[in-house]
Motif scaffolding. Structure first.
Motif, PDB file in Angstrom:
ATOM      1  N   PHE A 146      33.884 -20.886  22.439  1.00  0.00           N
ATOM      2  CA  PHE A 146      33.027 -19.836  21.888  1.00  0.00           C
ATOM      3  C   PHE A 146      31.560 -20.228  22.029  1.00  0.00           C
ATOM      4  N   LEU A 147      31.245 -21.471  21.735  1.00  0.00           N
ATOM      5  CA  LEU A 147      29.861 -21.927  21.753  1.00  0.00           C
ATOM      6  C   LEU A 147      29.291 -22.008  23.163  1.00  0.00           C
ATOM      7  N   ILE A 148      30.072 -22.505  24.115  1.00  0.00           N
ATOM      8  CA  ILE A 148      29.514 -22.626  25.469  1.00  0.00           C
ATOM      9  C   ILE A 148      29.441 -21.271  26.174  1.00  0.00           C
ATOM     10  N   ASN A 149      30.043 -20.257  25.571  1.00  0.00           N
ATOM     11  CA  ASN A 149      29.956 -18.915  26.144  1.00  0.00           C
ATOM     12  C   ASN A 149      28.941 -18.026  25.438  1.00  0.00           C
ATOM     13  N   ILE A 150      28.129 -18.618  24.563  1.00  0.00           N
ATOM     14  CA  ILE A 150      27.041 -17.866  23.943  1.00  0.00           C
ATOM     15  C   ILE A 150      26.080 -17.413  25.040  1.00  0.00           C
ATOM     16  N   SER A 151      25.631 -16.189  24.963  1.00  0.00           N
ATOM     17  CA  SER A 151      24.781 -15.631  26.015  1.00  0.00           C
ATOM     18  C   SER A 151      23.420 -16.329  26.071  1.00  0.00           C
ATOM     19  N   ASP A 152      22.791 -16.272  27.235  1.00  0.00           N
ATOM     20  CA  ASP A 152      21.456 -16.869  27.399  1.00  0.00           C
ATOM     21  C   ASP A 152      20.431 -16.186  26.500  1.00  0.00           C
TER      22      ASP A 152
ATOM     23  N   LEU B 212      21.980 -25.690  27.490  1.00  0.00           N
ATOM     24  CA  LEU B 212      21.797 -25.543  26.045  1.00  0.00           C
ATOM     25  C   LEU B 212      23.122 -25.253  25.342  1.00  0.00           C
ATOM     26  N   GLN B 213      23.956 -24.426  25.969  1.00  0.00           N
ATOM     27  CA  GLN B 213      25.243 -24.093  25.364  1.00  0.00           C
ATOM     28  C   GLN B 213      26.099 -25.345  25.189  1.00  0.00           C
ATOM     29  N   LYS B 214      26.123 -26.192  26.220  1.00  0.00           N
ATOM     30  CA  LYS B 214      26.928 -27.419  26.148  1.00  0.00           C
ATOM     31  C   LYS B 214      26.349 -28.391  25.115  1.00  0.00           C
ATOM     32  N   LYS B 215      25.039 -28.439  25.050  1.00  0.00           N
ATOM     33  CA  LYS B 215      24.375 -29.314  24.084  1.00  0.00           C
ATOM     34  C   LYS B 215      24.732 -28.875  22.657  1.00  0.00           C
TER      35      LYS B 215
END
Length: 426
Positions: free
Chosen positions: A255-261, A295-298
C-alpha cells in the motif's frame, strides 16, 4: 518552545485548525489525544496523532492518552453517515487493552513519559441527572446543532439514519473529558483529527464557562484512502491496520509503495521524523527520477520497521524484490527459508500431496486457491495472458506436474502485475 512545536507541525502539514493564542504559550504544557476502542487495532490514520504526540514530547511537553471506554460505548457521530453499532462492555475492555499495548509499542522511548487514562473511570460515577444539570445547562440546542457533524446527520433524509440522542450527547461527554483533565491534570490542549474540531471546541467552551480559564485545541488533516474515505476503526470498508493479523506487513508495505507521486511528498513529511533539511533533500532526489519510487520505498521501510520491527521490514523488502523484479531463473535457487518467508507474508494455501500427485489443471488450481471465484473467471484471465506461473506467462490451461514445482514444494501464481499467491504442497 510552544512556537517551535507549532512551526514544526506546520511545515509537516500536520495542522488543520488551531485555537488562536496557542502560539504564545512559552512553557511546557500537558496535552491529550483520545482513542475510542471501537476496534481491537489502530490503523494507518491512527499513527498521525501518535506522531504529533512524539513531536510534543521531544520538545519537553507532557502527554496524556485517553482511551474512551465511556465514549466508545456511545459512538462518535463525527464523519458518520449512519448510526454506529453499539459494542458490549466486554468487547470494549478487550479492545482497550489491545490498543493500549499497540500504542506502548509505538512509543518505545516515550512510553514512560506518557500517562494512560480511561474516561470510563470518571464518567461511570456521574448520574444522568447530574450530567444534564451540571454540564448540559451550559449549551443550547442551537449551539449543538450548529456543529457540522450534527447538521450533516440531521439533514439525512433517511429517518432511520438520523442522529440519535445518544450520539447527539457524545460531544458533551468529550467536552466533559477535557474539563476533567484540565482540573485533574492541568491539561491545556486537546489534539484530534479535523472531524473532531466541533467536539474539541465544545470542551474549550465548557472549560471557559465553568472555570473562566483558557484551553486550546489543535486538529490535523485526516488521512484518506484512495477513494477519499478516511481510515477509521469502525469503518466497514477495508483499512490498513497495524495488527498484522488484520493487514499483513507485506500488504501494508505494498500500500505504501503504491502511494501516488501527488501524495507521497505530503506523506513523507507527516509519517517520518526526518529534519526539514533532510526531507527536502529526499524530495529533490525523488523528483529526479520518480519512476524509481524512491520516496515511497523510503516511507514504506520506515513505517514497517516502526510497526513490525527491523527483521520483518527487511524480509518484506527482500520478498518485494523477488516478486516484482526477479525472473524465474532466480526462483530456482532460493532456499527453503526464503520460500517459507514468502509463504508467510503473501496470500497462500496448503495443497495436500494426494490432490497433486496425479497432476492438477491450472484452471482448477486458480479456483481452489480462491485466486478466482470461478473457473470461467480464471479461464478469461488465462486467455488475456494475465496469469504467470512461477514468473512465467501461461497462455493455456496446462496440467501442472512435479516439474512445475519450485523449491521442492512451492507453486507461485501471479495475476497481472501486483497480485501474488503461493501454494505449498505437502
Amino acid at each position: 518552545m510552544q512556537r517551535n512545536i507549532i512551526d514544526e507541525l506546520s511545515w509537516r502539514g500536520l495542522i488543520k485548525n488551531k485555537v488562536t493564542g496557542i502560539e504564545n504559550i512559552e512553557k511546557p504544557i500537558t496535552m491529550y489525544i483520545g482513542f475510542d476502542p471501537t476496534s481491537d487495532s489502530l490503523h494507518l490514520g491512527s499513527l498521525v496523532p501518535i506522531i504529533i504526540l512524539i513531536h510534543f514530547q521531544k520538545m519537553g511537553h507532557k502527554s496524556l492518552i485517553l482511551i474512551g471506554g465511556a465514549t466508545g460505548f456511545i459512538g462518535d457521530p463525527s464523519g458518520k453517515e449512519n448510526s454506529r453499532i453499539f459494542l458490549s462492555q466486554e468487547i470494549l475492555k478487550k479492545n482497550t487493552e489491545s490498543i493500549k499495548n499497540q500504542i506502548l509499542k509505538l512509543l518505545k522511548f516515550f512510553s514512560e513519559k506518557t500517562e494512560f487514562l480511561n474516561n470510563f473511570d470518571w464518567i461511570q460515577n456521574i448520574s444522568f441527572l447530574e450530567f444534564i444539570r451540571d454540564i448540559g445547562k451550559y449549551f443550547t440546542v442551537n449551539y449543538m446543532i450548529s456543529k457540522e457533524n450534527v447538521k450533516k446527520r440531521i439533514k439525512n433524509k433517511d429517518k432511520k439514519n438520523g442522529i440519535s440522542f445518544t450520539e447527539f450527547s457524545y460531544s458533551l461527554i468529550q467536552g466533559y473529558d477535557f474539563l476533567y483533565l484540565k482540573k485533574m491534570k492541568n491539561c491545556l490542549l486537546q489534539i484530534g483529527g479535523s472531524d473532531q474540531w466541533g467536539n474539541i471546541t465544545t470542551g474549550i467552551e465548557l472549560i471557559r464557562k465553568k472555570t473562566g480559564e483558557k484551553a486550546y485545541g489543535l486538529t490535523f488533516p485526516l488521512i484518506t484512502k484512495p477513494n477519499g474515505i478516511k481510515f477509521g476503526k469502525s469503518e466497514k470498508e477495508e483499512n490498513i491496520w497495524l495488527d498484522k493479523r488484520k493487514t499483513s506487513p507485506y500488504k501494508f508495505y505494498q500500500f505504501l509503495i503504491n502511494i501516488s507521486d501527488s501524495e507521497i511528498e505530503k506523506y513523507i513529511k507527516i509519517y517520518t521524523f526526518y529534519s526539514k533539511k533532510k526531507t527536502i533533500q529526499l524530495i529533490i532526489q525523488h523528483r529526479k527520477n520518480p519512476d524509481r519510487r524512491f520516496l515511497q520505498k523510503k516511507l514504506a521501510y520506515e513505517i514497517i520497521q516502526w510497526i513490525h520491527g527491523n527483521k520483518i521490514s527487511e524480509e518484506i523488502m527482500k520478498i518485494t524484490d523477488i516478486l516484482f523484479y526477479k525472473k524465474y531463473e532466480y526462483l530456482r535457487f532460493l532456499n527453503e527459508e526464503t520460500f517459507f518467508s514468502i509463504y508467510n507474508h503473501i496470500p497462500h494455501m496448503i495443497l495436500p500431496f494426494e490432490k497433486f500427485k496425479k497432476g492438477i489443471f491450472l484452471i482448477d488450481l486458480l479456483k481452489i486457491s480462491g485466486f478466482f471465484y470461478s473457473k470461467s473467471e480464471a479461464n478469461r484471465a488465462i486467455q488475456a495472458n494475465s496469469i504467470f506461473l512461477n514468473k512465467i506467462q501461461v497462455k493455456e490451461n496446462i496440467l501442472l506436474k512435479k516439474n512445475n514445482v519450485i523449491g521442492n514444494k512451492y507453486i507461485l501464481l501471479q495475476f497481472g502485475k501486483k497480485e501474488f499467491f503461493i501454494i505449498k504442497i505437502e
